[in-house]
Structures are given as C-alpha cells and as structure tokens.
Design a protein around this motif. Structure first.
Motif, PDB file in Angstrom:
ATOM      1  N   LEU A   1      37.555  48.463  42.821  1.00 27.08           N
ATOM      2  CA  LEU A   1      37.195  47.434  43.799  1.00 27.08           C
ATOM      3  C   LEU A   1      38.317  47.227  44.820  1.00 27.08           C
ATOM      4  O   LEU A   1      38.056  47.062  46.019  1.00 27.08           O
ATOM      5  CB  LEU A   1      36.893  46.119  43.076  1.00 27.08           C
ATOM      6  CG  LEU A   1      35.574  46.066  42.304  1.00 27.08           C
ATOM      7  CD1 LEU A   1      35.521  44.810  41.440  1.00 27.08           C
ATOM      8  CD2 LEU A   1      34.390  46.095  43.265  1.00 27.08           C
TER       9      LEU A   1
ATOM     10  N   GLY B   1      38.341  49.849  47.323  1.00 27.32           N
ATOM     11  CA  GLY B   1      37.234  49.708  48.259  1.00 27.32           C
ATOM     12  C   GLY B   1      37.624  49.099  49.583  1.00 27.32           C
ATOM     13  O   GLY B   1      36.911  49.253  50.586  1.00 27.32           O
TER      14      GLY B   1
ATOM     15  N   GLN C   1      33.822  42.054  49.942  1.00 27.94           N
ATOM     16  CA  GLN C   1      34.534  42.812  48.917  1.00 27.94           C
ATOM     17  C   GLN C   1      35.398  41.885  48.064  1.00 27.94           C
ATOM     18  O   GLN C   1      35.508  42.063  46.842  1.00 27.94           O
ATOM     19  CB  GLN C   1      35.390  43.899  49.570  1.00 27.94           C
ATOM     20  CG  GLN C   1      36.050  44.866  48.604  1.00 27.94           C
ATOM     21  CD  GLN C   1      35.065  45.820  47.941  1.00 27.94           C
ATOM     22  OE1 GLN C   1      33.869  45.800  48.233  1.00 27.94           O
ATOM     23  NE2 GLN C   1      35.558  46.648  47.038  1.00 27.94           N
TER      24      GLN C   1
ATOM     25  N   HIS D   1      33.323  40.355  45.426  1.00 30.16           N
ATOM     26  CA  HIS D   1      33.086  41.263  44.299  1.00 30.16           C
ATOM     27  C   HIS D   1      34.272  41.229  43.329  1.00 30.16           C
ATOM     28  O   HIS D   1      34.096  41.229  42.102  1.00 30.16           O
ATOM     29  CB  HIS D   1      32.868  42.686  44.806  1.00 30.16           C
ATOM     30  CG  HIS D   1      31.588  42.895  45.561  1.00 30.16           C
ATOM     31  ND1 HIS D   1      30.398  42.308  45.193  1.00 30.16           N
ATOM     32  CD2 HIS D   1      31.322  43.630  46.673  1.00 30.16           C
ATOM     33  CE1 HIS D   1      29.448  42.671  46.038  1.00 30.16           C
ATOM     34  NE2 HIS D   1      29.982  43.478  46.946  1.00 30.16           N
TER      35      HIS D   1
END
Length: 269
Positions: A201, A204, A217, A220
C-alpha cells in the motif's frame, strides 16, 4: 480555561487538532504479537470516557488513525468507533486468554494477561483510566512513567517496554506521514511493524500524483492499520488559544502553532 471564558478582555478558541494520541504496542512480544489481543485492547477502550474525564471534554475520540484529520472524514467511520467489551472478550477467548469463573485476570497456559503501560508528561490520568478500562476485560496493567520524556526514551531504546502512549500529527503529505509510522524502516515505527500488505500500500503512492488519489490511498492504509492495529488510536486533544478582545478578524487555524496575518486582521486601541 474557565477563567479565560469568564474574562471580558479575552476570547477563548477551542481548535480541533489533527494530532492522534495512541497506545503503541510492542508487537514483538506476547501478548501483543497476536492481532486478536491488539484488537481486543482497542475495542475495550472507552474513548468517550477518556475525552470527558482526562480532557474535560476538550478533545475528540480517535476511532482510527486518520480519524482526527478533517481531510479524511471517512476515517471517522473506520476502526474502533465504540466501546465493545463483548467483542473484546470473544477475541481474547479465541486467542486463548480466558477468564476463570469468579476470576478478575485472564490467563493462558497459567500465565496472567499482565503488562505495563508507560506514560510521560501529563499523561498519568489517561494511563490510569486506561488501566481501569482494560481491567474490566481481564488485563492486569501496571502504570509507570515520569513527567520527563527521558524515562520513556530509555526504556524504548532498550526494548524494555510493553505499551506507551504518545501523540503525533497526521497532517502533511500522506505518504511521508504514514510511512514514518508503519513502513518497515519508519523512524517512528517503534513497534518494528512489518506487514507485507502495508508495504504494498505504501508503494502504491509511487505512481500517484493527483491529490485526491493520494488521499484515497491514505484511507486504504488507514483501514489496514485498523485491521492490524500495531498501535491503538485513542483521542485528539483540542488546542486552546486565548485572543485579546482588541484583536478583530482572527480566524483559528487547525495547525494551532501558526497564523497568517491578513488584511482583515486588525487591533483596536
């Protein structure tokens, strides 16, 4: 604060903070190496009581790590949004930490659920309240600390700690802020947390340039943090600013330490 509120010469502004005070857990050792125990500890904190008793209501609950930041309103609905002792008890039972009939402290294989909680600065009242709350679900918690940060720093450096409470800001570039705490090499990753999903993550962020995409993001990552809970979000203490009644056009800023002079700000004689 009550004296300032009664004052005729000053106004008191209560400014919500983006800071998040949290209980950091030494996940390299039992019982915190088991995510079910960490989740149970998070579900068994009464954040409303902490806000009202420890901070006289001058704070907000933090159900998740980003839940105190106005840029992430969705984070208020994620994580530990309420006190749930039933769920906490079920998680501990599943992890093997059971409570004998008539007993007060849970145990597993004859070992009591016992750990220490370190406070510093003015954090003793909050630590003692957490101690009492965790006792309700069968944990025996020793509270120790000092107004001096040096005690916490020395214990943490030696690896001689179980849980400590500390607050950090959540504002700024999300990749930088979040990486410091949950990246494997993060400088504030006191827990030595190393989670493969979290690593992906964080990676990302590399391809994201749009601010909204980066915000999503971050959400998340906030969800993954709530699921794995290497540290438990608790609350965000409000900042109090006293401003003379001679000052006009003052608008409080969520970053309480800074203020920009603007054309509508003026002082009467």
């Amino acid at each position: 604060s009550a004296r300032i509120q009664r004052s005729r010469t000053s106004r008191l502004y209560t400014i919500p903070s983006t800071d998040c005070a949290a209980a950091y857990l030494n996940i390299a050792k039992e019982p915190f190496s088991d995510v079910r125990v960490r989740q149970a500890l998070a579900w068994s904190l009464d954040r409303d009581e902490i806000v009202n008793v420890s901070y006289n209501g001058l704070a907000r609950t933090a159900p998740s790590w980003l839940g105190t930041n106005v840029a992430y309103p969705e984070a208020r609905r994620v994580g530990y949004t309420r006190l749930d002792l039933t769920r906490a008890a079920r998680l501990l039972d599943e992890a093997g930490w059971t409570l004998a009939s008539g007993g007060k402290v849970r145990a597993r294989n004859g070992k009591p659920l016992k750990f220490s909680l370190i406070w510093w600065g003015g954090g003793k009242p909050t630590a003692e309240l957490m101690q009492a709350q965790w006792a309700k679900m069968g944990a025996q918690v020793e509270v120790l600390g000092s107004p001096d940060y040096g005690l916490l720093d020395s214990l943490r450096s030696a690896g001689n700690w179980d849980v400590f409470v500390e607050g950090w800001g959540t504002d700024g570039d999300p990749e930088s802020v979040l990486s410091r705490h949950v990246a494997a090499d993060g400088d504030l990753n006191y827990m030595k947390y190393n989670d493969a999903v979290m690593t992906d993550l964080l990676k990302g962020f590399e391809t994201l340039t749009d601010a909204e995409d980066r915000r999503v993001q971050a959400l998340h990552i906030n969800q993954r943090h709530a699921d794995t809970v290497p540290f438990i979000p608790i609350s965000s203490r409000a900042r109090l600013n006293a401003v003379s009644t001679k000052v006009h056009g003052y608008v409080p800023h969520f970053q309480w330490w800074q203020y920009e002079v603007h054309s509508d700000l003026w002082v009467s004689s």
